[in-house]
Write a protein that holds these residues in place. Structure first.
Motif, PDB file in Angstrom:
ATOM      1  N   SER A   5       0.817  -1.207   0.000  1.00  0.00           N
ATOM      2  CA  SER A   5       0.000   0.000   0.000  1.00  0.00           C
ATOM      3  C   SER A   5       0.857   1.265   0.000  1.00  0.00           C
ATOM      4  O   SER A   5       1.540   1.543   0.975  1.00  0.00           O
ATOM      5  CB  SER A   5      -0.906   0.014   1.224  1.00  0.00           C
ATOM      6  OG  SER A   5      -1.582   1.250   1.304  1.00  0.00           O
ATOM      7  N   PRO A   6       0.781   2.050  -1.069  1.00  0.00           N
ATOM      8  CA  PRO A   6       1.536   3.301  -1.079  1.00  0.00           C
ATOM      9  C   PRO A   6       0.974   4.312  -0.083  1.00  0.00           C
ATOM     10  O   PRO A   6       1.599   5.307   0.218  1.00  0.00           O
ATOM     11  CB  PRO A   6       1.379   3.797  -2.517  1.00  0.00           C
ATOM     12  CG  PRO A   6       0.145   3.151  -3.017  1.00  0.00           C
ATOM     13  CD  PRO A   6       0.039   1.836  -2.308  1.00  0.00           C
ATOM     14  N   SER A  75       4.541   2.357  -7.425  1.00  0.00           N
ATOM     15  CA  SER A  75       3.794   3.341  -6.640  1.00  0.00           C
ATOM     16  C   SER A  75       4.685   4.435  -6.058  1.00  0.00           C
ATOM     17  O   SER A  75       4.295   5.110  -5.104  1.00  0.00           O
ATOM     18  CB  SER A  75       3.056   2.627  -5.499  1.00  0.00           C
ATOM     19  OG  SER A  75       2.200   1.643  -5.994  1.00  0.00           O
ATOM     20  N   LEU A  78       3.148   7.978  -5.546  1.00  0.00           N
ATOM     21  CA  LEU A  78       2.163   8.010  -4.461  1.00  0.00           C
ATOM     22  C   LEU A  78       2.845   7.949  -3.104  1.00  0.00           C
ATOM     23  O   LEU A  78       2.478   8.672  -2.177  1.00  0.00           O
ATOM     24  CB  LEU A  78       1.169   6.849  -4.603  1.00  0.00           C
ATOM     25  CG  LEU A  78       0.132   6.980  -5.708  1.00  0.00           C
ATOM     26  CD1 LEU A  78      -0.656   5.691  -5.859  1.00  0.00           C
ATOM     27  CD2 LEU A  78      -0.789   8.149  -5.439  1.00  0.00           C
ATOM     28  N   ARG A  79       3.846   7.081  -2.984  1.00  0.00           N
ATOM     29  CA  ARG A  79       4.588   6.979  -1.718  1.00  0.00           C
ATOM     30  C   ARG A  79       5.282   8.310  -1.397  1.00  0.00           C
ATOM     31  O   ARG A  79       5.302   8.748  -0.246  1.00  0.00           O
ATOM     32  CB  ARG A  79       5.626   5.863  -1.790  1.00  0.00           C
ATOM     33  CG  ARG A  79       5.047   4.478  -1.832  1.00  0.00           C
ATOM     34  CD  ARG A  79       6.160   3.436  -1.878  1.00  0.00           C
ATOM     35  NE  ARG A  79       5.682   2.126  -2.171  1.00  0.00           N
ATOM     36  CZ  ARG A  79       5.156   1.294  -1.269  1.00  0.00           C
ATOM     37  NH1 ARG A  79       5.046   1.663  -0.017  1.00  0.00           N
ATOM     38  NH2 ARG A  79       4.744   0.098  -1.630  1.00  0.00           N
ATOM     39  N   LEU A 102      -5.629   7.359  -3.806  1.00  0.00           N
ATOM     40  CA  LEU A 102      -5.734   6.718  -2.500  1.00  0.00           C
ATOM     41  C   LEU A 102      -7.055   7.019  -1.799  1.00  0.00           C
ATOM     42  O   LEU A 102      -7.296   6.541  -0.693  1.00  0.00           O
ATOM     43  CB  LEU A 102      -4.569   7.147  -1.602  1.00  0.00           C
ATOM     44  CG  LEU A 102      -3.182   6.751  -2.091  1.00  0.00           C
ATOM     45  CD1 LEU A 102      -2.117   7.284  -1.163  1.00  0.00           C
ATOM     46  CD2 LEU A 102      -3.078   5.237  -2.223  1.00  0.00           C
ATOM     47  N   LYS A 174      -4.676  -4.494  -6.302  1.00  0.00           N
ATOM     48  CA  LYS A 174      -4.770  -3.334  -7.181  1.00  0.00           C
ATOM     49  C   LYS A 174      -5.380  -2.160  -6.436  1.00  0.00           C
ATOM     50  O   LYS A 174      -4.935  -1.023  -6.554  1.00  0.00           O
ATOM     51  CB  LYS A 174      -5.627  -3.700  -8.397  1.00  0.00           C
ATOM     52  CG  LYS A 174      -5.686  -2.652  -9.467  1.00  0.00           C
ATOM     53  CD  LYS A 174      -6.470  -3.199 -10.656  1.00  0.00           C
ATOM     54  CE  LYS A 174      -6.672  -2.109 -11.686  1.00  0.00           C
ATOM     55  NZ  LYS A 174      -7.491  -2.568 -12.795  1.00  0.00           N
ATOM     56  N   ARG A 177      -2.840  -0.660  -4.020  1.00  0.00           N
ATOM     57  CA  ARG A 177      -1.778   0.089  -4.687  1.00  0.00           C
ATOM     58  C   ARG A 177      -2.267   1.405  -5.283  1.00  0.00           C
ATOM     59  O   ARG A 177      -1.468   2.174  -5.821  1.00  0.00           O
ATOM     60  CB  ARG A 177      -1.153  -0.771  -5.777  1.00  0.00           C
ATOM     61  CG  ARG A 177      -0.382  -1.932  -5.222  1.00  0.00           C
ATOM     62  CD  ARG A 177       0.279  -2.752  -6.316  1.00  0.00           C
ATOM     63  NE  ARG A 177       1.017  -3.849  -5.718  1.00  0.00           N
ATOM     64  CZ  ARG A 177       0.871  -5.113  -6.071  1.00  0.00           C
ATOM     65  NH1 ARG A 177       0.038  -5.447  -7.030  1.00  0.00           N
ATOM     66  NH2 ARG A 177       1.578  -6.049  -5.482  1.00  0.00           N
ATOM     67  N   GLY A 178      -3.556   1.646  -5.197  1.00  0.00           N
ATOM     68  CA  GLY A 178      -4.102   2.897  -5.731  1.00  0.00           C
ATOM     69  C   GLY A 178      -4.175   2.913  -7.244  1.00  0.00           C
ATOM     70  O   GLY A 178      -4.182   3.975  -7.847  1.00  0.00           O
ATOM     71  N   LEU A 179      -4.247   1.742  -7.860  1.00  0.00           N
ATOM     72  CA  LEU A 179      -4.299   1.651  -9.319  1.00  0.00           C
ATOM     73  C   LEU A 179      -5.716   1.483  -9.806  1.00  0.00           C
ATOM     74  O   LEU A 179      -6.560   1.001  -9.179  1.00  0.00           O
ATOM     75  CB  LEU A 179      -3.441   0.480  -9.818  1.00  0.00           C
ATOM     76  CG  LEU A 179      -1.978   0.538  -9.414  1.00  0.00           C
ATOM     77  CD1 LEU A 179      -1.268  -0.729  -9.847  1.00  0.00           C
ATOM     78  CD2 LEU A 179      -1.304   1.742  -9.993  1.00  0.00           C
TER      79      LEU A 179
END
Length: 179
Positions: A5-6, A75, A78-79, A102, A174, A177-179
């Motif tokens: 998870s970012p 990611s 995002l991170r 997110l 998915k 990961r915010g995708l």
């Protein structure tokens, strides 16, 4: 699974030579709404009104000399955004909302709840009629077989079952990961 998870900020002890760093006081980040520990570490969930911040600390971590771990994965951006939000909070600066990737919209939340409910019904042995009746609250579930076969509720129930199985069998990655 912070590595997936970012939206989870991963802190590690800073290398030697960073003695000038101030210690981390989680209370200065906002209201702590969750504090869970396991064998791999401790995760704090902090809320300050702009969104939740998930912070993962290693199990042997003392809140001094923290460094942010930013793996150059898919990611990374995002991170990095989450890390910048964290640093701004530490400095007492204004923090933007979480990146759109997110944040779940109200529609996405309803859809995920619907999918999980459909999976539960299916997993308990229910079929498309049961999903149509319990999840979709459709009266079409009581139609005779001939009419049920051409029903939009049947098609939607079958899609829900298919999509819910995909979500539970790894599709959630998915989402994480915010995708």
């Amino acid at each position: 699974m912070p590595e997936l998870s970012p939206g989870t900020l991963i802190l590690e002890p800073a290398p030697a030579g960073f003695d000038h760093l101030t210690s981390l006081d989680a209370t200065q980040l906002g209201l702590i709404v969750a504090d869970d520990a396991d064998d791999e570490g401790r995760e704090l969930v902090v809320n300050d009104g702009s969104g939740e911040l998930h912070v993962r600390l290693p199990s042997d971590h003392t809140p001094t000399r923290s460094a942010i771990l930013l793996p150059p994965d898919i990611s990374f951006e995002l991170r990095l955004d989450v890390a910048l939000r964290f640093v701004r909070r530490l400095r007492g600066q204004r923090v933007k909302l979480l990146p759109a990737a997110l944040r779940l919209t109200a529609f996405q939340k309803r859809r995920l709840i619907e999918l999980l409910h459909a999976f539960d019904v299916h997993d308990a042995g229910g079929g498309p009629r049961d999903v149509a009746a319990e999840v979709l609250t459709s009266d079409h579930a009581r139609l005779p077989s001939v009419e049920w076969k051409d029903s939009h509720a049947r098609r939607k129930a079958n899609r829900l079952i298919h999509d819910s199985i995909a979500l539970v069998e790894r599709g959630y990655l998915k989402l994480l990961r915010g995708l």
